[in-house]
Enzyme design. Sequence first.
Site, PDB file in Angstrom:
ATOM      1  N   ASN A 122       1.065  -1.458   0.051  1.00  0.00           N
ATOM      2  CA  ASN A 122       0.086  -0.195   0.055  1.00  0.00           C
ATOM      3  C   ASN A 122       1.252   1.580   0.558  1.00  0.00           C
ATOM      4  OD1 ASN A 122      -1.874  -1.972  -0.534  1.00  0.00           O
ATOM      5  ND2 ASN A 122      -2.463  -1.703   1.861  1.00  0.00           N
ATOM      6  N   ASP A 124      -0.962   3.973   0.941  1.00  0.00           N
ATOM      7  CA  ASP A 124      -1.356   4.746   1.580  1.00  0.00           C
ATOM      8  C   ASP A 124      -0.861   5.696   3.151  1.00  0.00           C
ATOM      9  OD1 ASP A 124      -3.298   1.934   1.875  1.00  0.00           O
ATOM     10  OD2 ASP A 124      -2.083   3.378   3.715  1.00  0.00           O
ATOM     11  N   HIS A 139       6.022  -1.095  -2.658  1.00  0.00           N
ATOM     12  CA  HIS A 139       5.542  -0.054  -3.698  1.00  0.00           C
ATOM     13  C   HIS A 139       6.035   1.861  -3.382  1.00  0.00           C
ATOM     14  CE1 HIS A 139       3.005  -3.911  -5.233  1.00  0.00           C
ATOM     15  NE2 HIS A 139       4.402  -4.116  -5.218  1.00  0.00           N
ATOM     16  N   CYS A 174      11.309  23.738 -12.041  1.00  0.00           N
ATOM     17  CA  CYS A 174      12.552  23.771 -12.985  1.00  0.00           C
ATOM     18  C   CYS A 174      11.128  23.849 -14.555  1.00  0.00           C
ATOM     19  CB  CYS A 174      13.324  22.967 -13.395  1.00  0.00           C
ATOM     20  SG  CYS A 174      12.579  21.310 -13.582  1.00  0.00           S
TER      21      CYS A 174
HETATM   22  N1  APR Z   1     -10.147  -7.397   4.765  1.00  0.00           N
HETATM   23  C1  APR Z   1     -10.314  -8.178   4.124  1.00  0.00           C
HETATM   24  N2  APR Z   1      -9.829  -8.366   2.493  1.00  0.00           N
HETATM   25  C2  APR Z   1     -10.649  -7.641   2.454  1.00  0.00           C
HETATM   26  C3  APR Z   1     -11.024  -6.450   2.625  1.00  0.00           C
HETATM   27  C4  APR Z   1     -11.453  -6.105   4.135  1.00  0.00           C
HETATM   28  N3  APR Z   1     -11.857  -5.476   4.777  1.00  0.00           N
HETATM   29  N4  APR Z   1     -11.376  -5.525   1.077  1.00  0.00           N
HETATM   30  C5  APR Z   1     -11.181  -6.355   0.244  1.00  0.00           C
HETATM   31  N5  APR Z   1      -9.934  -7.002   0.989  1.00  0.00           N
HETATM   32  C6  APR Z   1      -9.428  -8.107   0.079  1.00  0.00           C
HETATM   33  C7  APR Z   1     -10.425  -8.476  -1.292  1.00  0.00           C
HETATM   34  O1  APR Z   1     -10.718  -9.777  -1.925  1.00  0.00           O
HETATM   35  C8  APR Z   1      -8.941  -8.886  -1.578  1.00  0.00           C
HETATM   36  O2  APR Z   1      -8.532  -9.831  -2.653  1.00  0.00           O
HETATM   37  O3  APR Z   1      -8.596  -7.232  -0.245  1.00  0.00           O
HETATM   38  C9  APR Z   1      -7.932  -7.906  -1.876  1.00  0.00           C
HETATM   39  C10 APR Z   1      -7.441  -6.344  -2.098  1.00  0.00           C
HETATM   40  O4  APR Z   1      -6.643  -6.944  -3.946  1.00  0.00           O
HETATM   41  P1  APR Z   1      -6.785  -6.057  -4.694  1.00  0.00           P
HETATM   42  O5  APR Z   1      -7.222  -5.255  -4.844  1.00  0.00           O
HETATM   43  O6  APR Z   1      -6.001  -7.094  -5.355  1.00  0.00           O
HETATM   44  O7  APR Z   1      -5.254  -5.484  -4.304  1.00  0.00           O
HETATM   45  P2  APR Z   1      -3.451  -5.908  -3.680  1.00  0.00           P
HETATM   46  O8  APR Z   1      -3.505  -7.114  -3.840  1.00  0.00           O
HETATM   47  O9  APR Z   1      -2.871  -5.300  -2.734  1.00  0.00           O
HETATM   48  O10 APR Z   1      -2.775  -5.273  -4.731  1.00  0.00           O
HETATM   49  C11 APR Z   1      -1.405  -5.600  -5.020  1.00  0.00           C
HETATM   50  O11 APR Z   1      -1.472  -4.098  -7.810  1.00  0.00           O
HETATM   51  O12 APR Z   1      -2.342  -2.293  -9.267  1.00  0.00           O
HETATM   52  C12 APR Z   1      -1.210  -2.903  -7.585  1.00  0.00           C
HETATM   53  O13 APR Z   1      -0.110  -1.304  -6.915  1.00  0.00           O
HETATM   54  C13 APR Z   1      -1.609  -2.275  -7.129  1.00  0.00           C
HETATM   55  O14 APR Z   1       0.092  -2.463  -4.635  1.00  0.00           O
HETATM   56  C14 APR Z   1      -1.055  -3.049  -5.919  1.00  0.00           C
HETATM   57  C15 APR Z   1      -0.865  -3.819  -6.311  1.00  0.00           C
HETATM   58 ZN    ZN Z   2      12.497  20.738 -11.606  1.00  0.00          ZN
END
Ligand code: APR
Ligand code: ZN
Length: 271
Positions: A122, A124, A139, A174
């Site tokens: 993340n 954030d 990331h 710049c």
């Molecule tokens: N609690 C637990 N799991 C959850 C919740 C929650 N409240 N809400 C959603 N999820 C789960 C979803 O089911 C999903 O499988 O979190 C997962 C999020 O998966 P992604 O959206 O694919 O996110 P992530 O795995 O962090 O993506 C990895 O992809 O695009 C790139 O750079 C971006 O860091 C990111 C990377």
């Molecule tokens: Zn600059």
Amino acid sequence: MDWTARPKEGPGSPPGSPEDRALAQARGLVRDSAHIIAFTGAGISAESGIPTYRDADESLWAKYDPEKVVQIDAFLLDPAPFWRFFLDVRYRAVTDARPNPGHTALAEMEAAGRLKAVITQNIDGLHQAAGSRRVIELHGNTRVIGCLDCHGAYSMEEVYLILQKELPPPCPRCGGRLKPEVVFYGEQLPELALAEAAAEIIACDLLIAIGSSLRVYPAAALPEQAKASGARLIIVNKTATPYDHLADGLLRAPAGVVLPALAAAALGRSD
Ligand code: APR
Ligand code: ZN
């Protein structure tokens, strides 16, 4: 508690519903471990109002094409699609979001010496906002926005003000191209973060993978590497992942609900 959990069947499974057994099993793993690390994805921030990337209709990649908005070659050709994405969703989500009980539980475990690091995908900053100190950002982050030409560095707030007048935002010093320190598709992950993560993966005896679809490499390989080096694995995720079969504990549950229970076990509390 509306969540399904599939306990790993085996001798001595605790009594109660499948959810209770799965949680009791995971609590036991936490209690018995000495070097615990967490690996987190967008799902841990979903309960803070930050959209995930790919797990539901309102997820980011259902609305934006990552190959257009966060792919480095596309960005260098035309940074405007990224900056519109940043203005539309990123900036508000990240500045308005606050840590939720999932982030706080991990920070509490670390403060008590029961969690050694959070390795996160993340950007954030919510782990740090919750009080976690050892956070390995694979990331990158949105805290710093740098100039590709003069290497000036600016805050997200400074660049947001420039964006009110001009998109893409020119470097104030710049006039060059600004880009946040987020790893775009096609970029290498930060070497130091990767090395720190690899060291934790080897040293840990329990990895808790939280809120990640475990589909984006090289980060997604970390849970399997932890298993291969002898650690146990708990997966906390609302939907199935490609590594569920490797998990010693599997909780298909909201992180904000389950992590406080795991933190209580880590701290020797019964709640
Ligand atoms: N609690 C637990 N799991 C959850 C919740 C929650 N409240 N809400 C959603 N999820 C789960 C979803 O089911 C999903 O499988 O979190 C997962 C999020 O998966 P992604 O959206 O694919 O996110 P992530 O795995 O962090 O993506 C990895 O992809 O695009 C790139 O750079 C971006 O860091 C990111 C990377
Ligand atoms: Zn600059």
